[in-house]
Write an enzyme that holds these catalytic residues in place. Structure first.
Site, mmCIF file in Angstrom:
data_model
loop_
_atom_site.group_PDB
_atom_site.id
_atom_site.type_symbol
_atom_site.label_atom_id
_atom_site.label_comp_id
_atom_site.label_asym_id
_atom_site.label_seq_id
_atom_site.Cartn_x
_atom_site.Cartn_y
_atom_site.Cartn_z
ATOM 1 N N CYS A 87 0.753 -1.172 0.184
ATOM 2 C CA CYS A 87 -0.004 0.109 -0.052
ATOM 3 C C CYS A 87 0.875 1.270 0.001
ATOM 4 C CB CYS A 87 -0.941 0.028 1.050
ATOM 5 S SG CYS A 87 -2.410 1.083 0.937
ATOM 6 N N HIS A 181 -3.771 -4.895 0.613
ATOM 7 C CA HIS A 181 -3.108 -5.456 2.123
ATOM 8 C C HIS A 181 -3.163 -6.846 2.123
ATOM 9 C CE1 HIS A 181 -2.530 -1.555 4.048
ATOM 10 N NE2 HIS A 181 -3.605 -1.241 3.440
ATOM 11 N N GLU A 183 -1.580 -8.705 4.287
ATOM 12 C CA GLU A 183 -1.406 -9.028 5.775
ATOM 13 C C GLU A 183 -2.704 -9.329 6.508
ATOM 14 O OE1 GLU A 183 -1.114 -6.195 4.480
ATOM 15 O OE2 GLU A 183 -0.836 -4.402 5.748
ATOM 16 N N SER A 235 2.620 -13.549 38.816
ATOM 17 C CA SER A 235 1.240 -13.159 39.004
ATOM 18 C C SER A 235 0.251 -14.054 39.176
ATOM 19 C CB SER A 235 0.967 -12.261 37.793
ATOM 20 O OG SER A 235 0.731 -12.934 36.683
ATOM 21 N N GLY A 236 0.856 -15.367 38.547
ATOM 22 C CA GLY A 236 -0.009 -16.721 38.317
ATOM 23 C C GLY A 236 -0.482 -16.572 36.846
ATOM 24 N N GLY A 237 0.074 -15.513 35.925
ATOM 25 C CA GLY A 237 -0.649 -15.541 34.603
ATOM 26 C C GLY A 237 0.639 -16.152 33.948
ATOM 27 N N VAL A 238 0.279 -16.331 32.468
ATOM 28 C CA VAL A 238 1.122 -17.026 31.519
ATOM 29 C C VAL A 238 2.470 -16.287 31.484
ATOM 30 C CG1 VAL A 238 1.367 -18.022 29.406
ATOM 31 C CG2 VAL A 238 -0.717 -18.024 30.589
ATOM 32 N N ASP A 239 2.583 -14.807 31.133
ATOM 33 C CA ASP A 239 3.426 -14.241 30.717
ATOM 34 C C ASP A 239 4.730 -14.424 31.770
ATOM 35 O OD1 ASP A 239 1.886 -13.628 28.759
ATOM 36 O OD2 ASP A 239 1.418 -11.754 29.364
ATOM 37 N N SER A 240 4.277 -13.857 33.182
ATOM 38 C CA SER A 240 5.541 -13.921 34.159
ATOM 39 C C SER A 240 5.940 -15.386 34.225
ATOM 40 C CB SER A 240 5.010 -13.306 35.398
ATOM 41 O OG SER A 240 3.810 -14.079 35.809
#
Ligand code: XMP
Length: 525
Positions: A87, A181, A183, A235-240
């Protein structure tokens, strides 16, 4: 070894501020090729870091004919590398190489927005194994300006009604430009066109894997940290969790994890985190049971922002005190993701580059004078899940729905008490159990129960009840920024409602939240 060699070759995506630049990166990585996005104003530095094998120029809200609109650094054209312009990227390349771009209103044809069909007029490396001469294909257009005269050496290989230069190619230089586009998902073959560019044209093998990424990151973490000490808040989350396991693989016991349990976790969550880290990975873990401190501080607090501020500040206080107890640390590890760090450029091309920064434990690094270790900064959320699996994290953990830092406190409008947290935990666990049993967990971005500060009258076993209302929420989303309501069958919701009312004392009515985001937010507070 050079970064590019380690990763099996790289692609540089030069961002001119399009809303969908991140999708280009997604498609390149889906083709098994590592890439990074750099604002056009920082493309030269990124080029030096990545030693790319090819370059993609993004779209933009800017207009090439407009004075002061952004340009690609000349060195990209001098590099001799293949270039794909999308584009605005096609138009800016055309302009810089000696062609002409004019605003749609000057050509008398206007722009093209939305679904369009193009006709393939010649063979081209982008179409290899995909599109043949004479075929028509659906693409997604979104442009006002258009190329009116292409640069020397180019030829037209596909055209649409509104864009005679729908795809142009200079095979000798390996320059390609698409007016549409590729993508976005509305260009059904777009991902494969991009894969053709990065593999066939740029010659990359497409075998970039999470294993290669993990190894490169482990080396980078070792280099950055040396023999310093790293602290990581879980934190209990996936990322940390993924960040912590990766860092532990790199530097072993130089890492200490701190899990501040504020008593606002879901059922069994704290126990799962502790057993995963201590039991499964043998990672040094400080488990701080701070329920009493958090709940007593929340007494009488009903304003959502006041709750959030108190929890955020208390979290930092507790974390800091624990860090001091273990003798401090030189580095703070965070699970910051790529969408949080991509710099979005201003479309005027001026110096006002906005940098989105996201600190999971805001203010802490400065206060404690620590440097950041952020090994997930180049990854998208689903790639973090792949990396988690690569590191041996259990599937059930890796696939978890996001959970907010302030926990259940923002799912209990009104005052938060231990009793209300316990009631909510039970209802939430039943709801999630039913979702899992129905095989719906992975199709939903986030599902949770909310305990309302409203009591209603009911009748159970001939007796009058006067208890709380429980709200159920489930949404689909890609990034949490917008969300749609998950359309459960009504029999499913009836079953969940019956179970919650029968099994959870304190709730006698269940309602389902039909609000999308916007206008609602995902959480209730
Ligand atoms: P909202 O409610 O703003 O939520 O639509 C969007 C996503 O962000 C999560 N969320 C948070 N995550 N700390 C977090 O780590 C927070 O304070 C926070 N507030 C909301 C929310 O669960 C959803 O996934």
């Amino acid at each position: 070894m050079e970064l590019a060699d380690e990763l099996g070759g790289t692609i540089l995506i030069v961002d001119f501020g399009s809303q969908v630049t991140q999708l280009i990166a997604r498609r390149v990585r889906e083709a098994g090729v590592y890439c990074e996005i750099a604002p056009f104003s920082m493309a030269e530095e990124a080029f030096a870091k990545l030693s790319p094998s090819g370059i993609i120029l993004s779209g933009s809200p800017a207009s090439v004919p407009a004075e002061g609109s952004p340009r690609a650094p000349q060195m990209l054209f001098d590099s001799g590398l293949p270039i794909l312009g999308i584009c605005y990227g096609q138009q800016v390349m055309t302009k810089q190489l000696g062609g002409e771009v004019r605003p749609g209103h000057e050509t008398g044809e206007g722009g093209e927005f939305g679904r369009a069909f193009l006709t393939v007029t010649e063979d081209c490396a982008l179409f290899d194994g995909l599109w043949k001469v004479g075929e028509r294909h659906q693409v997604w257009m979104s442009h006002g300006d258009k190329v009116t005269d292409f640069a020397p050496g180019f030829r037209i290989v596909a055209k649409s009604d509104g864009a005679p230069f729908a795809v142009i190619a200079n095979e000798e230089k390996k320059y390609y430009g698409t007016q549409f586009h590729p993508e976005v998902v509305h260009t059904p073959d777009g991902g494969r066109l991009i894969a053709n560019f990065v593999r066939h044209v740029c010659g990359l093998s497409g075998d970039w894997t999470m294993a290669a990424y993990r190894d490169a990151q482990i080396r980078a973490i070792r280099e950055q940290v040396g023999d310093g000490k790293v602290i990581c808040g879980l934190s209990g989350g996936v990322d940390s969790a993924v960040a912590a396991v990766l860092i532990h693989e790199a530097i072993g016991d130089q890492l200490t994890c701190v899990f501040v349990d504020h008593g606002l976790m879901r059922a069994n969550e704290a126990a799962e985190v502790v057993s995963l880290f201590r039991g499964h990975y043998n990672i040094p873990l400080v488990h701080v049971d701070a329920e009493e401190m958090f709940l007593s501080g929340l007494e009488g607090v009903t304003d959502p922002e006041a709750k959030r501020k108190f929890i955020g500040k208390t979290f930092i206080d507790v974390f800091e005190a624990e860090a001091a107890k273990i003798g401090g640390a030189d580095f703070l590890a965070q699970g910051t993701l790529y969408p949080d760090v991509i710099e979005s450029v201003s479309f005027t091309g001026g110096p006002s580059v906005t940098i989105k920064s996201h600190h999971n434990v805001g203010g802490l690094p400065e206060r404690m004078n620590m440097q950041l270790v952020e090994p997930l900064r180049e990854l998208f959320k689903d790639e973090v899940r792949d990396l988690g699996r690569e590191l041996g994290l259990p599937d059930a953990f890796v696939q978890r729905h996001p959970f907010p830092g302030p926990g259940l406190a923002i799912r209990i409008p009104g005052e938060v008490t231990k009793e209300r947290c316990d009631i909510l935990r039970k209802a939430d666990a039943i709801y999630l159990e039913e979702i899992r049993n129905a095989g719906l967990y992975d199709a939903i971005w986030q599902a949770f129960a909310v305990l309302l500060p409203v009591r209603t009258v009911g009748v159970m076993g001939d007796a009058r009840t006067y208890d709380s209302v429980c709200g159920l929420r489930a949404v689909t989303s890609v990034d949490g920024m917008t969300a749609d309501v998950y359309p459960f069958e009504s029999a499913f919701l009836q079953n969940v409602a019956t179970r919650i009312i029968n099994e959870v004392q304190g709730i006698n009515r269940v309602v389902y939240d039909y609000t999308s985001k916007p206008p609602g937010t995902i959480e209730w507070e």
